[in-house]
Design an enzyme around this catalytic site. Sequence first.
Site, mmCIF file in Angstrom:
data_model
loop_
_atom_site.group_PDB
_atom_site.id
_atom_site.type_symbol
_atom_site.label_atom_id
_atom_site.label_comp_id
_atom_site.label_asym_id
_atom_site.label_seq_id
_atom_site.Cartn_x
_atom_site.Cartn_y
_atom_site.Cartn_z
ATOM 1 N N GLU A 110 -32.336 -5.204 -2.405
ATOM 2 C CA GLU A 110 -33.800 -5.256 -2.290
ATOM 3 C C GLU A 110 -34.415 -4.168 -3.159
ATOM 4 O O GLU A 110 -34.006 -3.009 -3.066
ATOM 5 C CB GLU A 110 -34.234 -5.083 -0.835
ATOM 6 C CG GLU A 110 -35.721 -4.893 -0.614
ATOM 7 C CD GLU A 110 -36.569 -6.022 -1.189
ATOM 8 O OE1 GLU A 110 -37.571 -5.719 -1.866
ATOM 9 O OE2 GLU A 110 -36.211 -7.200 -0.973
ATOM 10 N N HIS A 155 -51.087 -25.754 35.084
ATOM 11 C CA HIS A 155 -52.545 -25.924 35.019
ATOM 12 C C HIS A 155 -53.223 -24.664 35.555
ATOM 13 O O HIS A 155 -52.768 -24.089 36.531
ATOM 14 C CB HIS A 155 -52.966 -27.126 35.872
ATOM 15 C CG HIS A 155 -54.462 -27.293 35.959
ATOM 16 N ND1 HIS A 155 -55.199 -27.845 34.936
ATOM 17 C CD2 HIS A 155 -55.340 -26.975 36.948
ATOM 18 C CE1 HIS A 155 -56.474 -27.872 35.281
ATOM 19 N NE2 HIS A 155 -56.583 -27.347 36.502
#
Length: 480
Positions: free
Chosen positions: A39, A456
């Site tokens: 990297e 719910h």
Amino acid sequence: MVMGDVRTSTDVLVIGGGPGGYAAAIRAAQHGLDATLVERDAYGGTCLNYGCIPSKAMITATNVAHEARHAEEMGVHADPTIDMRELVAWKDGVVDQLTGGVEKLCKANGVNLIEGTAAFIDEEAVRIAHGGEGQGSESIEFEYAIIATGSRPIELPGFDFADDPVWSSRDALAADELPDELVVVGAGYIGMELSTTYAKAGADVTVVEALEDVLPGYPDDISRIVRNRAEELGVDFRFRESASEWLAAGDDADGDDGIELITESQDGEESTLEADRVLVAVGREPVTDGLELEQIGLETDDRGFLETDDHARTDLEHVFAVGDVAGEPMLAHKASAEGLVAAGVAAGEPAALDHQAIPAVVFTDPEIGTVGMAEADAEEAGCDPVVGEFPLRASGRALSMGETDGFVRLVADDETGFVLGGQIVAPEASELIAEVGLAVEMGATLEDLAGTVHAHPTLSEAVMEAAENAREEAIHTLNR
């Protein structure tokens, strides 16, 4: 080999430490292979350092301020202010924690980490140039190579990101001062995410788009909801116009006193917009320059991508490409999935990627989540689709949140009931789409979703309700 060049070897060499690269390196090491990750900038890549994570941190912060300012109808009265320096510092802390975690995970899994820039010498080796004076280079021989070099923002001619008034998305996510007036060039997902973020922070935002609407590629009923919400936030749109140049306003040639942005309509008519900054968000391009791909006989397509098969292989059996460099969709989670596949194939596993169940998410207001096929896609594939939909205005949870713009839509095969895809426009669509993605991946049916009891009151109930609607068994909305 150059004089003094150290030469080592590895089973799997991964070039690029973004989501695709580090996932590939870790998985290769988990398979017992000697894995080396190179990297040149920062572990975590664009996503963790300059894209996905910092943008979502800023979106979250500005959402908090905006919701507090506009909660009078709930009986909440507040007038918060945003300190950009503190916001950016907090965002940077989030980024640092994640990028530091990536490095630790790599090391814990036995991945060899090397900081530097890789270029191919031949089909079996790369040379790593280390940054800094006197750092030299080293050569690494590999059995398998995985290219995961990502992408970068596209520059427009005349709009150099090196000029202070011209921002890339990376600049917009690092700004420690809020511009009074911001022009955003491009109404794709990056442009729309950042334009609404800055509007919520308090900037006057104008979006310049060459096409006729926001979010090209999305259906009108989706883009319309996002555009209308942005307009409610004060965002001004200039459609069918292109940015041609910018000029410094006042006496400062560097644009510190503001700029004038010149736009041109498709009819050739010029207009001038005043701004403090201009954010260019017209897309991203793959990064392959510097890899010296010609040394291994690989060529990119006309858009700069490396073509791959379902096993993430390039034209060379032992060289893979994953993530943005391997083409659309340019998504971090797609990169990670491809990285895991590439590592698995290198280890001799029967790995392959199913592109059908890769979700796409846009963190606008409201969010958008899509996965699998839309109705038109299903028809084109020869299916006889059935569509179920549930509007948020019928959702008790959405009403209690004051968020009723949007819907959940499911697409299924009429004969078998198999779920083929879905589109969600709603708060937390980025989370809700996972259930639909799982349904597509596992071959679930409308009956499976409709028969699954959802808690719910929740937003996720809308997925169940849409499945019931497709089966003409809807309770809380009229059947189609």
